[in-house]
Write an enzyme that holds these catalytic residues in place. Sequence first.
Site, short mmCIF file in Angstrom:
data_model
loop_
_atom_site.label_atom_id
_atom_site.label_comp_id
_atom_site.label_asym_id
_atom_site.label_seq_id
_atom_site.Cartn_x
_atom_site.Cartn_y
_atom_site.Cartn_z
N GLN A 116 0.85 -1.20 0.00
CA GLN A 116 0.00 0.00 0.00
C GLN A 116 0.88 1.24 0.00
O GLN A 116 1.61 1.50 0.97
CB GLN A 116 -0.90 -0.01 1.24
CG GLN A 116 -1.73 1.23 1.46
CD GLN A 116 -2.25 1.32 2.87
OE1 GLN A 116 -1.68 0.72 3.78
NE2 GLN A 116 -3.32 2.05 3.07
N SER A 119 0.82 6.51 2.79
CA SER A 119 1.45 7.48 3.68
C SER A 119 2.72 8.06 3.08
O SER A 119 3.44 7.41 2.33
CB SER A 119 1.79 6.82 5.02
OG SER A 119 0.63 6.45 5.72
N SER A 151 4.45 -1.47 4.43
CA SER A 151 4.65 -2.86 4.86
C SER A 151 4.73 -3.77 3.64
O SER A 151 3.90 -3.69 2.73
CB SER A 151 3.50 -3.30 5.76
OG SER A 151 3.45 -2.52 6.93
N GLU A 234 -9.11 -1.84 5.58
CA GLU A 234 -7.87 -2.10 6.32
C GLU A 234 -8.16 -2.20 7.82
O GLU A 234 -7.64 -3.10 8.50
CB GLU A 234 -6.86 -0.98 6.06
CG GLU A 234 -5.57 -1.14 6.85
CD GLU A 234 -4.63 0.05 6.68
OE1 GLU A 234 -3.42 -0.14 6.82
OE2 GLU A 234 -5.12 1.16 6.41
N GLU A 367 -5.45 8.29 17.48
CA GLU A 367 -6.01 9.64 17.61
C GLU A 367 -6.98 9.93 16.46
O GLU A 367 -8.08 10.48 16.69
CB GLU A 367 -4.88 10.67 17.63
CG GLU A 367 -4.01 10.63 18.89
CD GLU A 367 -3.01 9.48 18.88
OE1 GLU A 367 -2.39 9.24 19.92
OE2 GLU A 367 -2.84 8.83 17.83
#
Length: 397
Positions: A116, A119, A151, A234, A367
């Site tokens: 993926q 980010s 990952s 996910e 968060e």
Amino acid sequence: MTDTDKTIADLTARVEKLLAEHPPAATDRLEFLRARFDAGLAWVHFPEGLGGLGLPRELQAHVDRLLARAGAPDNDPRRNGIGLGMAAPTILAYGTEEQKRRFLRPLWTGEEIWCQLFSEPGAGSDLAALATRAERDGDHWIVNGQKVWTSGAHKARWAILVARTDPGAPKHRGMTYFLCDMTDPGVEVRPLRQITGEAEFNEVFLTDVKIPDSLRLGEEGEGWRVATATLMNERVAIGGGDPRREGGMIGVVAGTWRERPELRTPELHARLMRLWVEAEVARMTGRRLRQKLAAGQPGPEGSAAKLTFARLAQQLSGLELEMLGAEGLRYGDWTMKRPEIVEFTGKDAGYRYLRAKGNSIEGGTSEILRNIVAERVLGLPPEPRTDKDVPWKDLPR
């Protein structure tokens, strides 16, 4: 006989036919998995011709039990968790017929591993701030940028990628979703070593990577919508599982408690009982979530499940370390490794304690997930977002 009984009987007959035509003991593993996919027994809730039969998702467990009893090989899902849990449902929802038929079969059999590319160093929790650019060049897109925390990129053949295609649009509206060939020129994977000593994930540099428009998933500029569906899947994949009772970390800690009576204290017993009850509640909630998913798309409930999973894993691994005392501080091997799978419960207590710290970061930070639960489940007012309608190119970076 009810309709459900008829469906189960039909599934049983299909499994028996598969086993008769491809005896597990005499059939190559990959050949068997391909035959299982073609028989519609890979994902029974997927459409016919795409590994399924269009049946309710919960019937998959019946198929899996029959095949396991017969000694049939599985597709080793831990090796391709991102592909199975994230790429596959997104391709099914937004892919063209050609994309579905090209990618779903080798994804399910494990012939092609996925990662993926979401980010970035400056866009983690705020994914919509991503800066990786994709510029149109005829029938292709030229992609430049950097991704991080990827990952399995070192073993992946394909990636799901979100890039910015319109810097003049507000940040949530100027992105497009692609399928990226990790073997293409310009794709560079570098390991990132983590606190456990391993390098499960990587940073990925994209330099003039040429992606055909035929590998665009969804419409141009629709990347945020497609990515949101991926992220919801996910979080369900990470936190919404349906393990057996005392599966995962609670089973490890409860097993240590039973086998080592000399470690017990009343205070530790009270904490273990509280966490055992919470783990059981999470397990049953995960089962309800899976049943709900059988009838539609994942929603914010997956965020709550993943949030709970991360908290319990960290609290349980911390309790285990306290139970073991000095013994729990031993650490088996801190040499640099590139693991094929993340074997969370199969290592020592020190590894579990360190690895659990990542559970509240990967797949969406705790968060951010609390914000999603607050706004989309509890209906609380959203946080002020002053950049929502500002063109991305005008945002401070």
